[in-house]
Scaffold this motif. Structure first.
Motif, mmCIF file in Angstrom:
data_model
loop_
_atom_site.group_PDB
_atom_site.id
_atom_site.type_symbol
_atom_site.label_atom_id
_atom_site.label_comp_id
_atom_site.label_asym_id
_atom_site.label_seq_id
_atom_site.Cartn_x
_atom_site.Cartn_y
_atom_site.Cartn_z
ATOM 1 N N VAL A 411 0.830 -1.199 0.000
ATOM 2 C CA VAL A 411 0.000 0.000 0.000
ATOM 3 C C VAL A 411 0.867 1.252 0.000
ATOM 4 N N ALA A 412 1.972 1.227 0.753
ATOM 5 C CA ALA A 412 2.840 2.397 0.825
ATOM 6 C C ALA A 412 3.422 2.754 -0.532
ATOM 7 N N HIS A 413 3.753 1.760 -1.354
ATOM 8 C CA HIS A 413 4.372 2.014 -2.655
ATOM 9 C C HIS A 413 3.334 2.246 -3.756
ATOM 10 N N PHE A 414 2.292 1.406 -3.785
ATOM 11 C CA PHE A 414 1.363 1.417 -4.911
ATOM 12 C C PHE A 414 0.003 2.020 -4.581
ATOM 13 N N GLY A 415 -0.312 2.218 -3.305
ATOM 14 C CA GLY A 415 -1.595 2.781 -2.924
ATOM 15 C C GLY A 415 -2.764 1.867 -3.173
ATOM 16 N N PHE A 416 -2.494 0.564 -3.301
ATOM 17 C CA PHE A 416 -3.532 -0.361 -3.751
ATOM 18 C C PHE A 416 -3.273 -1.726 -3.132
ATOM 19 N N PHE A 417 -4.337 -2.379 -2.657
ATOM 20 C CA PHE A 417 -4.215 -3.745 -2.145
ATOM 21 C C PHE A 417 -5.481 -4.501 -2.517
ATOM 22 N N SER A 418 -5.293 -5.674 -3.097
ATOM 23 C CA SER A 418 -6.424 -6.512 -3.491
ATOM 24 C C SER A 418 -6.647 -7.595 -2.447
ATOM 25 N N TRP A 419 -7.858 -7.628 -1.891
ATOM 26 C CA TRP A 419 -8.183 -8.686 -0.933
ATOM 27 C C TRP A 419 -8.285 -10.039 -1.623
ATOM 28 N N TRP A 420 -8.316 -10.040 -2.963
ATOM 29 C CA TRP A 420 -8.302 -11.308 -3.697
ATOM 30 C C TRP A 420 -6.999 -12.061 -3.483
ATOM 31 N N SER A 421 -5.928 -11.342 -3.115
ATOM 32 C CA SER A 421 -4.636 -12.012 -2.959
ATOM 33 C C SER A 421 -4.688 -13.106 -1.899
ATOM 34 N N ILE A 422 -5.555 -12.945 -0.895
ATOM 35 C CA ILE A 422 -5.599 -13.929 0.197
ATOM 36 C C ILE A 422 -6.155 -15.272 -0.276
ATOM 37 N N PRO A 423 -7.374 -15.335 -0.888
ATOM 38 C CA PRO A 423 -7.836 -16.651 -1.349
ATOM 39 C C PRO A 423 -7.104 -17.160 -2.589
ATOM 40 N N LEU A 424 -6.694 -16.244 -3.487
ATOM 41 C CA LEU A 424 -6.052 -16.702 -4.723
ATOM 42 C C LEU A 424 -4.696 -17.336 -4.455
ATOM 43 N N ASN A 425 -3.960 -16.819 -3.487
ATOM 44 C CA ASN A 425 -2.659 -17.413 -3.189
ATOM 45 C C ASN A 425 -2.785 -18.822 -2.623
ATOM 46 N N LEU A 426 -3.923 -19.124 -2.013
ATOM 47 C CA LEU A 426 -4.141 -20.488 -1.533
ATOM 48 C C LEU A 426 -4.236 -21.481 -2.683
ATOM 49 N N VAL A 427 -4.562 -20.992 -3.874
ATOM 50 C CA VAL A 427 -4.670 -21.852 -5.055
ATOM 51 C C VAL A 427 -3.434 -21.739 -5.934
ATOM 52 N N VAL A 428 -2.969 -20.504 -6.170
ATOM 53 C CA VAL A 428 -1.890 -20.278 -7.135
ATOM 54 C C VAL A 428 -0.565 -20.835 -6.630
ATOM 55 N N VAL A 429 -0.228 -20.595 -5.362
ATOM 56 C CA VAL A 429 1.075 -21.024 -4.840
ATOM 57 C C VAL A 429 1.246 -22.540 -4.907
#
Length: 831
Positions: A411-429
């Motif tokens: 957030v400090a660098h890009f001003g943006f955070f997607s809450w999708w990162s939490i469930p998607l990383n459970l699948v993508v990783v």
């Protein structure tokens, strides 16, 4: 002893945090060396006290960071005389030696050339089409004479952007350039140069084999996942993974090294069974550790040793060394040593977002694993289903820990955070770690002996990631799943970091969870106030040779144009959308395209695709294919189409907007640019698009009026800013939007002279970066972030220039008095 009280952990932590702080300070070797000497003296005196002696490792870490940064700053001492000539593009020839590895991209070779002044970051092109062949590139250790266009790195376009120009200077990089012609003067490589040539040749061969055997976007994904080179990736694919918080899979990190170590172990097990004598004499465990470390070392050298790869490889090596001694190693010692090694090799690395994300994610995982909840602890009496359930819960917790730990820097660098990162990383990783990347490595090995089979296997392995691009882009557009507070200063970032740390060590106990939630809530509230608009802001974005402006009030947001280029990165995707997110813009109420020029509408598709656009406004006369594509794209995402034939008016609080469409029978498309008149309180602003003399004559005859601030028509071209327009508008300040060293020489000197003769203060995006015009009840202010060329010297970053209401004299010039501003080091000019 607790891990945070261990001397080595304190030493590494103090070094890392001191580097993060000191690297943001301006280099000053004289006073810094004095401070180091005083600090050493204070440390020696303090160690006489028993309680203070326990903090000695932290003091030593701070001193180490300070001294290493001072030594690093000495690399930039000899470059100042040359850099003074790089404020403009400079055609010259350089003679020097190619230093380090050479990387191949879609547009040429990227290499560092070292001469007597320092290092230069150069792009070597083989011909005008940009087609590259392996034998045409420079090689490490080769002494060359390279001729082309040199210039300094771009200054930050906004006050919130990372100053990569200063970062490169502190790393001893003089400037950058594009090489048109070059010749090898001598070729006497040393042992390290020969080694770098072998590695570069192998990487070139691997990337070329992938690109030639697979189509886009498959090829770009495979190259990025295996070598870390993202130059071949499609912009939409990169955006899909970046906007959903899953782009970390494209950076060479611990996930990749885990797969490499696992495959190396698998191969070793197959070999050790055939060599029982060797395993009995040396031992299976030391052999396995040595083999895995060798495989990881080969891989980190092959990919060019980025920061994330350095961190992961150091961890593997230390684990291997610990296994040789058959003893456990503290994981916090591991991450501290990795960070320390990276900072010793490059003291300014702490300023890189890759360094911050990599180590924050790893530290968050270690904290969660160390303070894991009791219900995830394994016990002897656990049944197999219970063990599997706890293992899955631990995996979910580790994934959540990585997302929570990286929230603040993202957030400090890009001003943006997607809450999708939490469930998607459970699948993508797990998908990438267990299926995609292993099959990809096997496919690469297979392609060297059976190209068709290897290409099929690589394409098959990456197919799930390609199929996921469109769903990821659709998910990224769901505004309810995105948090867009804007880029953050230090205070809110520390609050979010504190909340993350409390959550990771909470062990899921209610008091700690409530404290973490409270800290997060305070941090989120403060973050949302950073870019809050109180009055009326008009931002003129720095998009190079093009136009883009943003009008904001507390109730209304309107974007006018989005820049555009014939070649290079799309400014809509690379500059406009990131800027909107950096200042906390979640949606656009109106997106206006003033006219059908590429430098105004080229970035529009990316804006419509990545932002929520409620309405698209275009001139009724524009009916070409590109405009129709924009209309269809807007409708596909649920936006409304506004076709302007005459006049459009809108009120939002204190702001009154009037958009006027020139007659459709005007011959040149520039003269059909929509004109925007903005009025708030007692101030008026005129935005003229690319009007030329004919369009200006229409506006003067039909709507002539006085304005306080003028956007120069057509970037300050000699075909615009007529005397009739300037006499009718009679602005007190004006600005132009143009690219640095653009081919049209915008803004033209003879045009600027017309403004100067009328006493108009001028601002320019190619000199000052993004400009912000703030309209308040008693003040009209301009915020700019860089040096300006104007009738008065206005200072540097974060300078405010105030324009107060004043009566014009009988000669048509404005009276004023300059007043020094006490804070910030800038100057206030009241007219």
């Amino acid at each position: 002893m607790r891990w945070y009280s261990m001397p080595w952990v304190q030493f590494c932590a103090a070094w890392v945090f001191s580097s993060v702080v000191f690297v943001r300070m301006p280099p000053g070797p004289d006073y810094a060396w004095v401070a180091s000497a005083l600090a050493i003296t204070a440390l020696g005196a303090a160690c006489r006290v028993e309680k203070v002696r326990q903090l000695a490792p932290a003091f030593v870490g701070i001193l180490g960071a300070m001294i290493s940064l001072n030594l690093a700053d000495q690399r930039d001492v000899g470059a100042a005389p040359v850099r003074s000539m790089l404020h403009q593009k400079w055609e010259t020839c350089l003679e020097g030696e190619i230093n380090g590895q050479v990387r191949q991209t879609a547009y040429g070779y990227v290499a560092n050339l070292r001469d007597q002044h320092g290092e230069w970051r150069l792009v070597f092109r083989s011909d005008e089409t940009g087609e590259i062949h392996t034998h045409e590139g420079p090689e490490p250790g080769m002494r060359v004479r390279a001729c082309g266009v040199m210039q300094d790195f771009l200054r930050p376009s906004t006050p919130w952007a990372t100053d990569y120009r200063a970062l490169m200077h502190r790393r001893g990089v003089v400037g950058r350039g594009v090489i048109k012609e070059w010749v090898a003067l001598s070729d006497q490589p040393g042992p390290l140069d020969l080694f770098a040539r072998v590695i570069s040749a192998r990487r070139f061969d691997t990337e070329r084999r992938i690109v030639n055997s697979l189509e886009s976007p498959w090829a770009g994904l495979v190259v990025a996942l295996t070598t870390g080179n993202k130059a071949w990736m499609d912009d939409r694919v990169m955006q899909a993974y970046a906007d959903t918080g899953t782009s970390h899979i494209l950076a060479i990190s611990g996930l990749h090294f885990g797969v490499v170590a696992g495959l190396a172990w698998f191969v070793f097990v197959g070999l050790i069974r055939r060599s029982t004598i060797l395993s009995r004499r040396v031992g299976a465990k030391p052999l396995a550790a040595a083999f895995v470390c060798l495989a990881c070392l080969s891989y980190v050298v092959f990919v060019g040793a980025p920061v994330s790869a350095q961190r992961a490889s150091v961890g593997v090596f230390m684990l291997g060394a610990a296994s040789l001694r058959i003893r456990k190693i503290c994981p916090f010692h591991l991450i501290g040593s990795a960070a320390l090694l990276v900072l010793v090799l490059e003291p300014t690395a702490s300023m890189d977002i890759g360094f911050q994300l990599s180590f924050c994610a790893t530290f968050g995982i270690l904290l969660f694993n160390h303070y894991r909840p009791s219900f995830l602890e394994s016990r002897r009496l656990d049944t197999k289903p219970t063990k599997r359930l706890k293992a899955f819960g631990l995996f979910v917790g580790i994934s959540l820990a990585a997302s929570v730990a990286t929230l603040a820097p993202l957030v400090a660098h890009f001003g943006f955070f997607s809450w999708w990162s939490i469930p998607l990383n459970l699948v993508v990783v797990p998908l990438v770690g267990s299926l995609v990347f292993p099959l990809m490595l096997v496919g690469q090995a297979l392609s060297s002996i059976w190209p068709l089979g290897g290409a099929w296997l690589m394409g098959f392995s990456v197919h799930p990631l390609v199929l996921g691009v469109e769903p990821l882009l659709a998910a990224a557009r769901m505004s309810s799943w995105n948090w867009v507070p804007g880029a953050l200063p230090l205070g809110p970032t520390l609050l979010l970091t504190a909340g993350a740390a409390i959550l990771l060590v909470s062990r899921c106990r209610w008091p700690a969870l409530l404290l973490a939630a409270f800290t997060f809530s305070i941090g989120a509230w403060v973050s949302n106030q950073v870019h809050r608009v109180e009055h009326v802001n008009i931002d003129f974005l720095d998009v190079g040779q093009g136009d883009s402006a943003l009008i904001r009030t507390p109730e209304f947001t309107m974007l006018i144009d989005a820049g555009g280029k014939l070649y290079g990165r799309d400014p809509g995707r690379a500059q406009v959308v990131p800027y909107l997110r950096q200042i906390g813009v979640e949606h656009l109420d109106v997106f206006m395209i003033t006219h059908a020029d590429l430098d105004h509408r080229g970035g529009a598709p990316a804006v419509i695709e990545l932002m929520e656009v409620k309405a698209l406004m275009i001139h009724e006369a524009e009916q070409d294919a590109f405009t129709q594509d924009l209309v269809e794209l807007t409708r596909r995402y649920g936006g409304e189409i506004l076709r302007l034939a005459d006049t459009w008016e809108h009120r939002a609080g204190a702001l009154k907007l009037v958009a006027r469409a020139p007659p459709a029978d005007l011959e040149h498309k520039n003269d059909r640019s929509i004109v925007i008149e903005a009025q708030a309180y007692d101030f008026r602003v005129l935005l003229t698009g690319d009007l030329e003399f004919a369009g200006e004559s229409w506006w003067v005859l039909e709507h002539a009026s006085r304005f306080d601030f003028l956007k120069m028509p057509h970037h300050g071209s000699h075909t615009s800013s007529s005397n009739a327009l300037l006499d009718a508008v009679f602005p007190r300040a004006a600005m132009s939007s143009a690219g640095v060293n653009n081919a049209f020489s915008h803004p033209r000197p003879q045009v600027l002279l017309r403004y100067w003769l009328r006493g108009v203060q001028d601002f320019h995006t190619h000199q000052s970066g993004t400009l912000r015009l703030v309209m308040e009840p008693q003040r009209l202010s301009v915020l700019h972030g860089g040096e300006t060329q104007s009738t008065d010297h206005l200072g540097k970053i974060d300078t405010w220039t105030d324009f107060l209401k004043a009566e014009s004299t009988e000669h048509g010039l404005h009276e004023g008095v300059a007043v020094e501003q006490g804070a910030g080091g800038g100057h206030v000019h009241a007219f």
